[in-house]
Design an enzyme around this catalytic site. Sequence first.
Site, mmCIF file in Angstrom:
data_model
loop_
_atom_site.group_PDB
_atom_site.id
_atom_site.type_symbol
_atom_site.label_atom_id
_atom_site.label_comp_id
_atom_site.label_asym_id
_atom_site.label_seq_id
_atom_site.Cartn_x
_atom_site.Cartn_y
_atom_site.Cartn_z
ATOM 1 N N ASP A 197 0.849 -1.185 0.000
ATOM 2 C CA ASP A 197 0.000 0.000 0.000
ATOM 3 C C ASP A 197 0.894 1.247 0.000
ATOM 4 O O ASP A 197 1.880 1.301 0.730
ATOM 5 C CB ASP A 197 -0.861 -0.038 1.274
ATOM 6 N N GLU A 253 8.530 9.072 -15.395
ATOM 7 C CA GLU A 253 9.996 9.025 -15.458
ATOM 8 C C GLU A 253 10.596 8.547 -14.132
ATOM 9 O O GLU A 253 11.769 8.224 -14.058
ATOM 10 C CB GLU A 253 10.582 10.370 -15.910
HETATM 11 C C1 GLC Z 1 -4.236 3.211 -0.574
HETATM 12 C C2 GLC Z 1 -5.437 2.302 -0.563
HETATM 13 C C3 GLC Z 1 -6.612 3.068 -0.041
HETATM 14 C C4 GLC Z 1 -6.304 3.549 1.355
HETATM 15 C C5 GLC Z 1 -5.007 4.337 1.384
HETATM 16 C C6 GLC Z 1 -4.533 4.543 2.784
HETATM 17 O O1 GLC Z 1 -4.385 4.282 -1.426
HETATM 18 O O2 GLC Z 1 -5.649 1.772 -1.843
HETATM 19 O O3 GLC Z 1 -7.781 2.299 -0.026
HETATM 20 O O4 GLC Z 1 -7.354 4.360 1.814
HETATM 21 O O5 GLC Z 1 -3.977 3.659 0.722
HETATM 22 O O6 GLC Z 1 -4.083 3.327 3.336
#
Ligand code: GLC
Length: 493
Positions: A197, A253
Site C-alpha cells: 500500500d 519518469e
Molecule cells: C491506498 C489504498 C486506499 C487507502 C489508502 C490509505 O491508497 O488503496 O484504499 O485508503 O492507501 O491506506
Amino acid sequence: MQWWRDAVVYQVYVRSFTDSDGDGIGDLTGVRARLGYLELLGVDALWLTPFYTSPMADHGYDVADPRAVDPVFGDLEAFDALVTDAHAHGLKVTIDLVGNHTSADHEWFRAARDSAPGSPERARYHFRPGRDDGPPNNWQSVFGGPAWTAMPDGDWYLHLFSPEQPDLNWTNPEVWADLEKTVRFWLDRGVDGFRIDVAHGMSKPDGLPDAVPGEPDPRFDHEGVHDVHRMLRALVDHTAGRMVAGQLCVPDERFARYLRPDELHVGLTHRLLDVPFSAEAVRAAIEDAFAAVAGTRSPPSWTLSNHDVPRPVTRYGGGPVGLARARAMALVLLGLPGTVYLYNGEELGLPDVDLPAEVRQDPTGHRDGCRVPIPWEGGPPGFGFTTGEPWLPIPDEWADRLVADQLEDTTSTLSVYRRALELRSSHPGFTGDEVEWFGAPEGCFAFRRAGSTLVCALNASAEPVPLPPGDVLLTSSPLHGGLLPPDAAAWLA
Ligand code: GLC
C-alpha cells in the site's frame, strides 16, 4: 517460477465478497467458500485487501495489529485454511501490506499519545511542535485538510491519510524491524506475495520541508523508500516464486526506479483508471505503460478498477453503453502482455452505486459506491452475499447481474471474462512481451502480440467497422453483419 509476469490477479475486497457468519460483512471463510468460483473464472492469483485487526476507520487500511486477523474477518485458522484451499485450487495468494501508517489504535500509537513530547514512544511516528499556532508544515492529507492533528500538549502528528492513520517514522529502526517481522510472519503462513500500500510513501525528507508549488511533492517518492523496497525484496526472494507488487503514484519518469532488480517485481499504476474511452487516449496510456517499464525486468501491469475509484461501467458513461465499453476494455487489457489486476465485481459488469449519504462509510465519502457487496444469487437484501443485512445495501436492480444467472448465460459479462481468461491461458497466440500497432479506422486501434498472430481490435468510434483479417476468437459484443460495432473489441488470430 515468475508466475506474476503474465498472471491475472483478482482483487478481493474481503469486506464485500462473501459473508460466512451473517454479520453482513464479508470474511475469510466467505472467500474460501468461493474458491471454486474463482477457479472457474480462471484467474491465477488473489490479492486480499487488509483483514488485520483494525478499528476500520479506513476499512482495514488502518492496521492496529498487522500480525493478527480482525474478528470481523475471522482468525488465523480461517486464514490458514483459505491459503491451503486456494493453493489446492491452483490459486496464488497475495496480501496487502500497509507500511506507511498504522491505526491510531495500534499499541505504538496509544503509547505515543500517552507519552511526552520528545519521548522514544513518539519517535516511531512524526510528532513535531506546531508553527505559529498552526501545523508544523503546509502538507495536506490525501483525504483532504491538513496532514497534521494537534495533541493537547502542543505536539502535532503527521497523517497523510485520515487522522486515524498516523504515519510511521521510517528513520526509526524499530519500524523496519517490525515490518520485517510482519513479512516473515505471513510468508511463513504460505502467502505468495504482497501488494504494498502506498509504495511510494513511507520515507519522508529530513526536516519535513513545506510543499512548494511547481516542485516535486515532498510527501511522496522520497529517496529513502527504495531502501524499504530492497529490504522487502530480499525477504520475499528468500523463497522462489514469491513476489512483491507496489501501488505507485509517481510520474512516469520515476517509475522504473522502483523496479530495479532488487526492488519491486511489479509496479501498479492508476494509468487506465484516469483515461476516457477513446482509442487515442487508451493507446497512448498503453504505450506510456510499456515505456515506463522499458529497461527493467518487470512486466507492465494493467488495471481497470479497484476499491478506490468508480467502476469502469460508470466511468465510461453508465447504462448499456458504459457496460459495452467496460467489456471492450476488458478484452483490451486481457489481450496485453503483463500482469492484469481485476477487481471483484468487474467480471459481472457491476456499476457504481449512488448511495445515500447516511449509509456511506468511507472516510473520503467517495469510495463506497464501488465497494457494494457482490450479488451472488437470490434476491434482496443479502443476494447470497450474506444471510443478514449487507454492510452497504445491494440495489434491487442487481437481480439482473447475479453470478448464478451470468454463469448460465453465454452472452453475459461473466462469460466474456471466463472465455477471455481461458483463451489467455491456453491459446498459443498469447506470447511475447510486446505489442505491435497497425493501421485501424479513425477512433479505433488494433495491436498484435509481437511474434504471434493474435490481434486485439477496439472500436471506440460511433460507426461499425470492418475487422482486421483473421479468425474471430472472441468479441465483447455480438458482431453486426460481420462488422465490429461501436464500443466493442475483438480478438482474432
Ligand atoms: C491506498 C489504498 C486506499 C487507502 C489508502 C490509505 O491508497 O488503496 O484504499 O485508503 O492507501 O491506506
